[in-house]
Design an enzyme around this catalytic site. Structure first.
Site, mmCIF file in Angstrom:
data_model
loop_
_atom_site.group_PDB
_atom_site.id
_atom_site.type_symbol
_atom_site.label_atom_id
_atom_site.label_comp_id
_atom_site.label_asym_id
_atom_site.label_seq_id
_atom_site.Cartn_x
_atom_site.Cartn_y
_atom_site.Cartn_z
ATOM 1 N N TYR A 81 0.855 -1.193 0.000
ATOM 2 C CA TYR A 81 0.000 0.000 0.000
ATOM 3 C C TYR A 81 0.882 1.231 0.000
ATOM 4 O O TYR A 81 1.826 1.333 0.784
ATOM 5 C CB TYR A 81 -0.894 -0.011 1.244
ATOM 6 N N ASP B 140 9.283 2.797 -0.042
ATOM 7 C CA ASP B 140 8.205 3.436 0.696
ATOM 8 C C ASP B 140 8.360 3.074 2.163
ATOM 9 O O ASP B 140 7.957 1.993 2.606
ATOM 10 C CB ASP B 140 6.846 2.991 0.139
ATOM 11 N N LYS C 284 3.952 9.116 8.834
ATOM 12 C CA LYS C 284 3.714 8.533 10.151
ATOM 13 C C LYS C 284 4.695 9.074 11.213
ATOM 14 O O LYS C 284 4.542 10.193 11.634
ATOM 15 C CB LYS C 284 3.680 7.007 10.052
HETATM 16 C C1 LIG Z 1 0.327 4.638 5.702
HETATM 17 C C2 LIG Z 1 1.082 4.392 4.494
HETATM 18 C C3 LIG Z 1 1.001 5.251 3.381
HETATM 19 C C4 LIG Z 1 0.024 6.383 3.306
HETATM 20 O O1 LIG Z 1 0.260 7.376 4.251
HETATM 21 P P1 LIG Z 1 -0.936 8.382 4.642
HETATM 22 O O2 LIG Z 1 -0.305 9.355 5.585
HETATM 23 O O3 LIG Z 1 -2.012 7.544 5.244
HETATM 24 O O4 LIG Z 1 -1.385 9.038 3.394
HETATM 25 C C5 LIG Z 1 1.852 5.014 2.320
HETATM 26 N N1 LIG Z 1 2.722 3.989 2.323
HETATM 27 C C6 LIG Z 1 2.824 3.142 3.358
HETATM 28 C C7 LIG Z 1 3.845 2.049 3.318
HETATM 29 C C8 LIG Z 1 2.005 3.301 4.473
HETATM 30 O O5 LIG Z 1 2.087 2.426 5.488
#
Ligand SMILES: *Cc1c(COP(=O)(O)O)cnc(C)c1O
Length: 435
Positions: free
Chosen positions: A151, A246, A274
């Site tokens: 994701y 990511d 985060k």
């Molecule tokens: C949470 C998450 C996102 C998205 O971040 P948001 O602040 O919710 O937009 C993207 N990549 C990874 C790996 C994530 O865990």
């Protein structure tokens, strides 16, 4: 062990949910909160402190969501609260540069090995969207490879086979994502170096980037094999595509330098979110200097933000990263999460529930499947119905787990050994009740 709450013990949450539903789709502002994957109604939260959440009915829970990752130091971590109070006294947003932004940028660059320069944004989604645009602008190519079950936020072109809430809802391709937006995205299985090599052989000269979760959290915790990591770097180098790690979830969690430091990966670009905001809305993307020089106003790739580098958000992020650097909690997190892993394994074995458990540092998933989970295909074989019953059994015993089988549980530095042991005791009862 405390008595499980009775079925009708959450009247205030029920009232709050009834109020919210006509106002907001599903009564929530993010689907992951709606308990859709476990059935039933979401809890409404009143407050949090350290490792605990209190719902609006006054129940206390040991919190393993940690706001889905950011709260690695616990809620209301005193240096973060102090930094916010100090920042608020000088104003909440200026739309002009501040030294606080350089402070956070310096910390990110100091901590994350491959990041030479950085741009601050407001969410993880913005970070991945911008990184992909930059990769396309830098390479002059269109195509992007992503992996099933990974994701990367709700970016149109990446919302294909996207794990967690997308996966749980059985909507890997959202309505509204055009065929045009998805057509330059190639989806491959995770942990499959041969599939990657084959795709690069076929599309390499049109490939702008490969984006991946260096340790997955969004299909539950899944670790990469060494062969997969090696192939990611060598295949992208060979065809001139950028490698985007990511690390929105893993950054500053799996080590101060994220998964890339822990695993020895060298991406061209890294996306963060985060933890980097310490509980406020911050994201960031950064990496090679020569690539970052293509971002406006130095280069031609457009990316902007009214509230980017916001003074409150940067203050919370800076206080968090500074604490992580100056008093690293990682050894303690390893010990606590290891204790939880051991307890959950024993409890699941004693209950006779088929399971497989994966933990990397302070991220952990108990999968209700007897087979190892290495990719989306193996993850999707889990007994999600059993997970739903386990989730509620734990919640009734004062433990707040992520409300989906396909999420990582997070241990924070504010959890105590007593919290972990109480959680294990709750799991012993809960797993027996769902066996
Ligand atoms: C949470 C998450 C996102 C998205 O971040 P948001 O602040 O919710 O937009 C993207 N990549 C990874 C790996 C994530 O865990």
């Amino acid at each position: 062990m405390t008595q499980p709450f009775s079925k009708n013990s959450r009247p205030n949450s029920a009232k709050a949910y009834a109020r919210a539903q006509p106002l907001m789709p599903g009564g929530v502002n993010s689907p992951a909160r709606a308990f859709g994957a476990v059935g039933g109604e979401p809890l409404f939260i009143d407050r949090a402190d350290g490792a605990y959440l209190w719902d609006v009915d006054g129940h206390r829970y040991v919190d393993y969501i940690g706001s889905w990752g950011p709260m690695i130091l616990g809620h209301r971590f005193p240096p973060v609260v102090a930094a916010l109070e100090e920042a608020i006294s000088r104003g909440t947003s200026f739309g002009a540069p501040t030294e606080a932004e350089s402070e956070l940028a310096e910390l990110i660059i100091e901590c994350v090995p491959s990041v030479e320069r950085v741009r601050l944004v407001n969410s993880g989604t913005e970070a991945t969207m911008s990184a992909v645009r930059l990769a396309r602008g830098f390479t002059g190519r269109d195509q992007v490879i992503k992996f099933a079950g990974n994701y990367h936020g709700h970016v149109d072109s990446l919302l294909v086979a996207a794990g967690s809430s997308a996966a749980t809802l059985g909507q890997p391709n959202s309505p509204g994502v055009t065929a045009g937006a998805a057509k330059d995205t190639i989806v491959l299985p995770y942990n499959d170096p041969e599939a990657l090599a084959a795709a690069v052989a076929e599309h390499g000269d049109r490939l702008a980037a490969v984006i991946f979760e260096p340790v997955c959290g969004n299909m539950g915790v899944v670790a990469p094999t060494d062969e997969f990591l090696t192939a990611l770097r060598s295949e992208t180098r060979r065809c001139g595509a950028l490698l985007i790690a990511d690390e929105v979830m893993t950054g500053f969690r799996l080590s101060l330098g994220g998964a890339q430091e822990r695993l020895g990966v060298e991406p061209d670009l890294t996306t963060l979110g985060k933890i980097v905001g310490g509980g406020l809305p911050v994201g960031a993307y950064g990496g090679r200097s020569d690539v970052m020089a293509h971002v406006l106003p130095e280069g031609p790739v457009f990316q902007a933000g009214t509230l980017s580098g916001n003074p409150l958000a940067t203050a919370a992020g800076t206080a968090t990263l500074r604490a992580l650097r100056d008093q690293p909690p990682y050894a303690r997190l390893e010990t606590l999460a290891g204790r939880l892993e051991f307890g959950l394994r024993s409890a699941a074995e004693a209950a006779g529930v088929p399971f497989t458990l994966k933990r990397v540092g302070s991220m952990l998933t108990l999968f209700f499947s007897k087979d190892a989970v290495t990719d989306w295909e193996s993850a999707s074989r889990c007994d999600t119905e059993r997970f739903g019953r386990y989730f509620w059994a734990m919640l009734d015993r004062g433990v707040y787990l992520p409300c989906s089988q396909y999420e990582a549980l997070f241990v924070s530095a504010s959890h105590t050994e007593e919290d972990i042991d109480a959680t294990i005791a709750a799991a012993e009862e809960s797993l027996k009740s769902v066996a």
